[in-house]
Design an enzyme around this catalytic site. Structure first.
Site, PDB file in Angstrom:
ATOM      1  CG  HIS A   1      -6.362   1.448  -0.072  1.00 32.89           C
ATOM      2  ND1 HIS A   1      -6.180   0.206   0.496  1.00 32.89           N
ATOM      3  CD2 HIS A   1      -6.859   2.229   0.912  1.00 32.89           C
ATOM      4  CE1 HIS A   1      -6.545   0.238   1.766  1.00 32.89           C
ATOM      5  NE2 HIS A   1      -6.962   1.455   2.042  1.00 32.89           N
TER       6      HIS A   1
ATOM      7  CD  GLU B   1     -19.568  -8.580  24.535  1.00 34.67           C
ATOM      8  OE1 GLU B   1     -20.548  -8.977  25.191  1.00 34.67           O
ATOM      9  OE2 GLU B   1     -19.651  -7.739  23.607  1.00 34.67           O
TER      10      GLU B   1
ATOM     11  CG  HIS C   1     -27.384 -16.182  26.443  1.00 35.14           C
ATOM     12  ND1 HIS C   1     -28.126 -15.661  25.418  1.00 35.14           N
ATOM     13  CD2 HIS C   1     -27.060 -15.129  27.242  1.00 35.14           C
ATOM     14  CE1 HIS C   1     -28.263 -14.352  25.586  1.00 35.14           C
ATOM     15  NE2 HIS C   1     -27.615 -14.002  26.674  1.00 35.14           N
TER      16      HIS C   1
ATOM     17  CG  HIS D   1      -1.835  -1.129   1.339  1.00 41.22           C
ATOM     18  ND1 HIS D   1      -3.182  -1.020   1.086  1.00 41.22           N
ATOM     19  CD2 HIS D   1      -1.624  -2.423   1.650  1.00 41.22           C
ATOM     20  CE1 HIS D   1      -3.762  -2.204   1.247  1.00 41.22           C
ATOM     21  NE2 HIS D   1      -2.834  -3.066   1.599  1.00 41.22           N
TER      22      HIS D   1
END
Length: 672
Positions: free
Chosen positions: A276, A423, A485, A42
């Site tokens: 890029h 998280e 869960h 890049h």
């Protein structure tokens, strides 16, 4: 180009404009030459960000290339890791042990210049970056570690911890959710010594960011509680002035939105996504160098003036490091015990007194391993002065709820982190805490939510950073919360991550052993995931408080063996009861093996592995409340769960899903 000024704010003079311009052009041409030679990489980001990066590295960043790990250096994080040649050019030019030949071997086998910066592989790289947003989150952790250590160890007249965390991030970084999570947390905590330069070039791989990303980024960060400025990223004076203001802001992290042009200086590719992720091409490189007034026929050129100016800066940086050493010597004289502790924490060695503080558990009673884990953690934070961590809004459930001050603006010495329902951000911040040095970090959530943080956890393992992950509610025994869960595949999926130790203790005794194992793994060894139960488990006399071998013979009757039951976690007690029934009622002699950690077991010599699982005994059954996929490496037959759970009390689910001693006995007797 004078040396970087003392940390006492602010910078007072500007470098020679001619040399500064040469430095910017040197960074650009090193990047385009390296990418072209590799035919991969890049070039656009280093070209567009060269001005702001050179200002930061020559006017503000305090570091010493000859002592790259000294504790009070400023940290720099290139979160936009795809622009790695920007960092490699800066490291080479400022005097790190990264020779020009390494830049010429960009992205090649065995080089110190891999495609994205890798911690522990290239000197001066503070964190592995590339997966966008993760470097940003790690920088938040580093800034948090600095503030925590300063509050813990600095004393009046003795500021031995006093540095900044700087970073460069891209549009892509700020599109990723982990950066948003970490930025929100940083603003909430008021991390005033965190400064990010935002490479606002409005280009991503697919094209203009107008395709998908048109939000007001500075406005979003202002809402997070950040100090925000907007500047022209190609104007060195504006960037310098903004950094001066950012350093002066002590109560808020700072974002400097630098409007830049990707591949700045390229006549035909500037401002386009063509720069890029692909080389400019030979013709465009010639055109670019011609437009810059750079010798078109020279590659990897570093002007003598640039070398001389940066050598002078390096001498000044060395003086700053030496001044810190004098300061620390005075600190050691005034506060010898604190100094001794601070120095010891720079290594990964865990003092024996910390390990000996881990409590023992007597057999005979029953306790959930998450609750045993809380008792262990309570003892450890008393013994270890910089063990810091917390939960993603599940502290009470995870067993990490501690009666200690929480980390906050008003309590920068707080040992308890409230990460909120973030998280992924939590894991990224823990990476930064661990990599900063001087602290041990842990983060906690439910096992099923490990899916949310997997990207950052993978980087913990790739970097071999000693983060401890606590994953409670480790099976269908979650019960009434139902299949959303109840983890089925998460345990096995974690085992797929190289260098991650996944420990599923059978009871409180093995939980103590799991923490002992985790703390003994330092930098260069890797992260550890400890999986804990919601439900009570019997504390067995047969389990061990040392599980470094990963697996061991828990129990067996006398006489020649008829087979082996291999189990982990809550299923060890079930397997033990089943084996005793098989012996008492059916005359079968079945060994029970507790295997809390596959990875540790597989690291043992083959002779030990064969002593636990003798090759001649092929009649083996694994017992684990999760997917059976992968267990065939240890057992020809599996007793597991290859479907989602259900919403019902855990004990009822155990009966319906066949996780009772009677069901295991039945399965064993039906084996071919």
């Amino acid at each position: 180009m004078p040396a970087v000024p003392p940390r006492e704010f602010p910078a007072t003079s500007s470098p020679d404009p001619r040399v500064s311009g040469l430095l910017v052009d040197t960074i650009k041409t090193l990047a385009i030459d390296a990418v072209q030679k590799a035919n991969s990489g890049h070039p656009g980001m280093p070209m567009g960000a060269a001005v702001m990066a050179s200002v930061l590295w020559t006017r503000f960043l305090v570091h010493d290339p000859e002592h790259p790990r000294w504790p009070d250096r400023d940290r720099f994080v290139l979160s936009a890791g795809h622009g790695s040649m920007l960092l490699y050019a800066l490291l080479h030019l400022t005097g790190y042990d990264l020779p020009l030949d390494e830049l010429k071997q960009f992205r090649q086998w065995g080089s110190k210049t891999p495609g994205h910066p890798e911690y522990g592989h290239t000197v001066g790289v503070e964190v592995t970056t590339g997966p966008l947003g993760t470097g940003f989150a790690a920088a938040v952790g580093m800034a948090l570690a600095e503030r925590f250590l300063a509050a813990t160890y600095n004393r009046p007249g003795h500021d031995i911890v006093d540095h900044f965390t700087y970073g460069i991030c891209s549009d892509g970084d700020l599109m990723e959710g982990i950066a948003s999570e970490a930025a929100s947390l940083a603003g909430h905590l008021g991390l005033g010594k965190l400064v990010f330069l935002y490479d606002d070039n409005k280009i991503s791989i697919d094209g203009s960011t107008d395709l998908a990303f048109t939000e007001d980024v500075p406005g979003r960060f202002a809402a997070y509680g950040w100090h925000v400025q907007r500047v022209d990223g190609a104007d060195a004076a504006q960037v310098e002035a903004a950094l001066v203001l950012a350093r002066a802001e002590t109560t808020r992290p700072s974002l400097i939105a630098c409007r830049t042009v990707i591949a700045a200086g390229s006549p035909n590719k500037a401002g386009t996504h063509g720069a890029h992720g692909a080389p400019l091409g030979d013709a465009e490189i010639v055109a670019t160098k011609k437009a810059m007034g750079w010798p078109e026929d020279q590659s990897f050129r570093v002007p003598d003036e640039v070398r001389a100016a940066l050598a002078e800066q390096r001498r000044g940086l060395g003086e700053q490091r030496k001044a810190w050493e004098v300061k620390f010597a005075a600190y050691r004289k005034a506060h010898p015990e604190l100094a001794k502790q601070f120095e010891a924490l720079q290594s990964d060695a865990v003092p024996e007194e910390v390990l000996s503080a881990i409590p023992s558990f007597e057999p005979g009673s029953a306790v959930a391993t998450r609750k045993a884990g809380q008792k262990i953690l309570e003892a450890l934070v008393k013994a270890h002065p910089t063990l810091i961590g917390g939960s993603a809004d599940l502290a009470g459930s995870n067993g990490v709820e501690l009666k200690l001050p929480a980390q906050s603006r008003t309590r920068p010495d707080g040992r308890v982190m409230h990460f909120g329902v973030r998280e992924h951000g939590m894991a990224g911040v823990c990476n930064g805490l661990a990599l900063h040095g001087g602290v041990r970090a842990y983060g906690a959530t439910f096992l099923v939510f490990s899916d949310f943080l997997r990207g950052a956890l993978r980087l913990s393992s790739l970097m071999k950073a000693p983060v401890v992950y606590i994953f409670s509610h480790d099976s269908f025994w979650v019960g009434e919360d139902g299949p959303t869960h109840q983890p089925i595949e998460q345990l096995m999926s974690l085992r797929l991550i190289p260098d991650l130790y996944v420990v599923r203790p059978a009871d409180a005794r093995e939980t103590a052993a799991a923490w002992r194992l985790a703390l003994q793994r330092g930098h260069g060894e890797g992260a550890t995931a400890i999986l804990l139960t919601r439900q009570d488990l019997p504390i067995m006399a047969e389990t061990r408080e040392q599980i470094g071998e990963g697996a061991y013979v828990l129990w067996q009757p006398e006489g020649p063996l008829d087979g082996i039951l291999v189990a982990t976690g809550s299923e060890v007690a079930t397997a033990l009861a089943a084996a005793k029934t098989l012996h008492a009622d059916h005359g079968k002699r079945v060994r029970v093996v507790s295997m809390p950690c596959w990875e540790a077991f597989l690291a043992q010599p083959k002779a030990y592995q064969d002593s636990v699982l003798p090759p001649e005994i092929s009649r083996r059954l694994s017992v684990e409340a999760g997917t059976t996929f992968g267990w065939d490496r240890f057992a020809a037959h599996q007793h597991g769960l290859d479907h989602y759970g259900a919403s019902a009390p855990g004990k009822l689910l155990a009966e319906r899903f066949g996780f009772t001693p009677a069901a295991v006995v039945k399965h064993w007797l039906e084996l071919p």
